[in-house]
Design a protein around this motif. Structure first.
Motif, PDB file in Angstrom:
ATOM      1  N   LYS A 176       0.853  -1.183   0.000  1.00 45.92           N
ATOM      2  CA  LYS A 176       0.000   0.000   0.000  1.00 45.92           C
ATOM      3  C   LYS A 176       0.889   1.232   0.000  1.00 45.92           C
ATOM      4  O   LYS A 176       1.276   1.757   1.043  1.00 45.92           O
ATOM      5  CB  LYS A 176      -0.916   0.006   1.223  1.00 45.92           C
ATOM      6  CG  LYS A 176      -1.979   1.091   1.191  1.00 45.92           C
ATOM      7  CD  LYS A 176      -2.909   0.968   2.399  1.00 45.92           C
ATOM      8  CE  LYS A 176      -3.996   2.026   2.340  1.00 45.92           C
ATOM      9  NZ  LYS A 176      -4.917   1.917   3.494  1.00 45.92           N
ATOM     10  N   THR A 177       1.208   1.717  -1.209  1.00 50.55           N
ATOM     11  CA  THR A 177       2.110   2.860  -1.338  1.00 50.55           C
ATOM     12  C   THR A 177       1.371   4.173  -1.539  1.00 50.55           C
ATOM     13  O   THR A 177       1.937   5.242  -1.385  1.00 50.55           O
ATOM     14  CB  THR A 177       3.057   2.657  -2.532  1.00 50.55           C
ATOM     15  OG1 THR A 177       2.273   2.507  -3.730  1.00 50.55           O
ATOM     16  CG2 THR A 177       3.906   1.409  -2.333  1.00 50.55           C
ATOM     17  N   GLY A 178       0.095   4.102  -1.920  1.00 48.12           N
ATOM     18  CA  GLY A 178      -0.683   5.323  -2.139  1.00 48.12           C
ATOM     19  C   GLY A 178      -0.554   5.876  -3.536  1.00 48.12           C
ATOM     20  O   GLY A 178      -1.126   6.910  -3.854  1.00 48.12           O
ATOM     21  N   THR A 179       0.233   5.219  -4.394  1.00 47.76           N
ATOM     22  CA  THR A 179       0.399   5.695  -5.765  1.00 47.76           C
ATOM     23  C   THR A 179       0.337   4.518  -6.722  1.00 47.76           C
ATOM     24  O   THR A 179       0.506   3.360  -6.344  1.00 47.76           O
ATOM     25  CB  THR A 179       1.756   6.403  -5.939  1.00 47.76           C
ATOM     26  OG1 THR A 179       2.800   5.487  -5.599  1.00 47.76           O
ATOM     27  CG2 THR A 179       1.857   7.630  -5.029  1.00 47.76           C
ATOM     28  N   ALA A 184      -4.707   2.201  -7.264  1.00 50.14           N
ATOM     29  CA  ALA A 184      -5.849   1.881  -8.128  1.00 50.14           C
ATOM     30  C   ALA A 184      -6.537   0.598  -7.692  1.00 50.14           C
ATOM     31  O   ALA A 184      -7.725   0.402  -7.930  1.00 50.14           O
ATOM     32  CB  ALA A 184      -5.373   1.766  -9.570  1.00 50.14           C
ATOM     33  N   ALA A 185      -5.812  -0.302  -7.038  1.00 52.82           N
ATOM     34  CA  ALA A 185      -6.382  -1.579  -6.638  1.00 52.82           C
ATOM     35  C   ALA A 185      -7.302  -1.462  -5.422  1.00 52.82           C
ATOM     36  O   ALA A 185      -7.925  -2.435  -5.029  1.00 52.82           O
ATOM     37  CB  ALA A 185      -5.254  -2.565  -6.330  1.00 52.82           C
ATOM     38  N   ASN A 186      -7.372  -0.252  -4.821  1.00 53.97           N
ATOM     39  CA  ASN A 186      -8.236  -0.029  -3.657  1.00 53.97           C
ATOM     40  C   ASN A 186      -7.911  -1.036  -2.545  1.00 53.97           C
ATOM     41  O   ASN A 186      -8.781  -1.761  -2.055  1.00 53.97           O
ATOM     42  CB  ASN A 186      -9.707  -0.114  -4.066  1.00 53.97           C
ATOM     43  CG  ASN A 186     -10.624   0.411  -2.967  1.00 53.97           C
ATOM     44  OD1 ASN A 186     -10.195   1.202  -2.117  1.00 53.97           O
ATOM     45  ND2 ASN A 186     -11.869  -0.043  -2.968  1.00 53.97           N
ATOM     46  N   ILE A 187      -6.673  -1.065  -2.167  1.00 51.39           N
ATOM     47  CA  ILE A 187      -6.196  -2.027  -1.181  1.00 51.39           C
ATOM     48  C   ILE A 187      -6.784  -1.732   0.190  1.00 51.39           C
ATOM     49  O   ILE A 187      -6.801  -0.592   0.647  1.00 51.39           O
ATOM     50  CB  ILE A 187      -4.658  -2.007  -1.131  1.00 51.39           C
ATOM     51  CG1 ILE A 187      -4.099  -2.542  -2.454  1.00 51.39           C
ATOM     52  CG2 ILE A 187      -4.123  -2.824   0.027  1.00 51.39           C
ATOM     53  CD1 ILE A 187      -2.601  -2.471  -2.553  1.00 51.39           C
ATOM     54  N   THR A 188      -7.270  -2.784   0.850  1.00 46.31           N
ATOM     55  CA  THR A 188      -7.880  -2.633   2.177  1.00 46.31           C
ATOM     56  C   THR A 188      -6.984  -3.194   3.273  1.00 46.31           C
ATOM     57  O   THR A 188      -7.414  -3.332   4.407  1.00 46.31           O
ATOM     58  CB  THR A 188      -9.235  -3.365   2.221  1.00 46.31           C
ATOM     59  OG1 THR A 188      -9.021  -4.755   1.915  1.00 46.31           O
ATOM     60  CG2 THR A 188     -10.209  -2.764   1.228  1.00 46.31           C
ATOM     61  N   TYR A 189      -5.738  -3.512   2.966  1.00 43.56           N
ATOM     62  CA  TYR A 189      -4.819  -4.093   3.939  1.00 43.56           C
ATOM     63  C   TYR A 189      -3.516  -3.297   3.945  1.00 43.56           C
ATOM     64  O   TYR A 189      -3.256  -2.468   3.065  1.00 43.56           O
ATOM     65  CB  TYR A 189      -4.521  -5.557   3.606  1.00 43.56           C
ATOM     66  CG  TYR A 189      -3.934  -5.747   2.219  1.00 43.56           C
ATOM     67  CD1 TYR A 189      -2.585  -5.548   1.977  1.00 43.56           C
ATOM     68  CD2 TYR A 189      -4.753  -6.108   1.146  1.00 43.56           C
ATOM     69  CE1 TYR A 189      -2.053  -5.692   0.708  1.00 43.56           C
ATOM     70  CE2 TYR A 189      -4.226  -6.255  -0.131  1.00 43.56           C
ATOM     71  CZ  TYR A 189      -2.881  -6.047  -0.334  1.00 43.56           C
ATOM     72  OH  TYR A 189      -2.360  -6.178  -1.593  1.00 43.56           O
ATOM     73  N   THR A 190      -2.668  -3.575   4.936  1.00 44.42           N
ATOM     74  CA  THR A 190      -1.340  -2.974   5.015  1.00 44.42           C
ATOM     75  C   THR A 190      -0.318  -4.099   5.178  1.00 44.42           C
ATOM     76  O   THR A 190      -0.393  -4.865   6.143  1.00 44.42           O
ATOM     77  CB  THR A 190      -1.228  -2.001   6.197  1.00 44.42           C
ATOM     78  OG1 THR A 190      -2.202  -0.969   6.055  1.00 44.42           O
ATOM     79  CG2 THR A 190       0.158  -1.372   6.247  1.00 44.42           C
TER      80      THR A 190
END
Length: 295
Positions: A176-179, A184-190
């Motif tokens: 989850k890099t924010g870019t 775009a994948a709308n990640i819900t995890y870290t």
């Protein structure tokens, strides 16, 4: 006072002249930071520019937190390096290195010359690189939607420390890099590649799947843990409500039954019948006692 100071100065000068001259010499090494994979060989170089006819004294020491120990002394190896090391001129070749060989080594060379004793030293750091072992993964078998879920992956043998990559259904998870694609994948995890944790702040049914983790540090082959499945289900609110209602109805029916029995006097009749039985038993005992007395 001045004459006394002058005498002390003269004595000091005479003392220095009475000892042989000690001067430093330049010692060089090809590599001050040597890295070698475990169970392979490592070479610690130590070079000087003395003439061949000079008498040299060579010593190697290992510098540790608990003190300094000899590695090569009096023309022979000592300790863990005995039987595994050999001299290369004034350097050392260590065969079959292990993680215990990691540390700081010091090459010390002294030589006698017409000018006096000459000394020199060089310090080399040896780092033994160790491939990772199979990591230990913790994945919950089930979870409820909306709850927090954390998975962990860890191995402690690798040197340098391993980095960790999580997979879901055989596909590598993105950081989850924010870019870019991760955003775009709308990640819900870290995912933390350093610590090996995979955190879901609010897990969903879409997170159901088979997970495993891979540890790697650039040395040898990467290692992965066995696949584990996590099933995420919705909280069955309607089922819980139905169960609560059923329990409440059962309790109400039991209460009504007790109330009806009391109203009809079932408990009172049973108590009266019990008293009557007890009275008859007592009367029979008294009659038998009186009869035996009369006879």
């Amino acid at each position: 006072m001045a004459s006394r100071s002058l005498r002390l100065l003269l004595l000091l000068c005479l003392g220095l002249l009475s000892y042989p001259d000690v001067s430093g010499i330049s010692i060089e090494t090809d590599n001050k930071n040597v890295k070698a994979e475990e169970f392979k060989e490592a070479i610690l170089s130590c070079k000087h520019k003395f003439s061949k006819g000079m008498s040299l004294r060579i010593e190697w020491k290992k510098i540790q937190s608990q003190g300094v120990s000899f590695v090569y002394y009096n023309s022979e190896f000592t300790g863990d390096l005995r039987g595994r090391a050999e001299m290369l001129n004034t350097g050392i070749r260590i065969r079959n290195v292990t993680r215990r060989d990691s540390g700081t080594y010091r090459c010390e060379i002294s030589a006698k010359s017409e000018e006096g004793q000459r000394l020199g030293e060089a310090t080399i750091t040896l780092t033994v690189l160790v491939a990772p072992t199979t990591p230990v993964c913790e994945v919950p078998s089930s979870a409820m939607t909306g709850t927090v879920v954390q998975m962990s992956c860890k191995e402690t043998e690798g040197s340098p420390p391993s980095e960790y990559q999580w997979y879901k259904n055989g596909v590598a998870l993105l950081e989850k890099t924010g870019t870019g694609s991760a955003r775009a994948a709308n990640i819900t995890y870290t995912m933390n590649k350093k610590s090996g944790t995979l955190l879901f702040n609010t897990v969903t049914k879409n997170d159901t799947g088979e997970y495993f983790c891979e540890a790697s540090n650039g040395i040898g082959l990467s290692q992965k843990c066995s696949v584990k499945r996590m099933q995420v289900d919705d909280l069955n609110v309607s089922g819980i409500i139905v169960a609560v209602v059923i329990v409440a109805l059962v309790m109400v029916l039991c209460g009504l039954g007790v109330f009806y029995a009391q109203k009809k006097g079932y408990f009172a009749k049973e108590s009266s019948s019990q008293k009557k039985t007890n009275y008859q038993s007592t009367s029979e005992k008294d009659f038998k006692h009186t009869k035996s007395f009369v006879i």
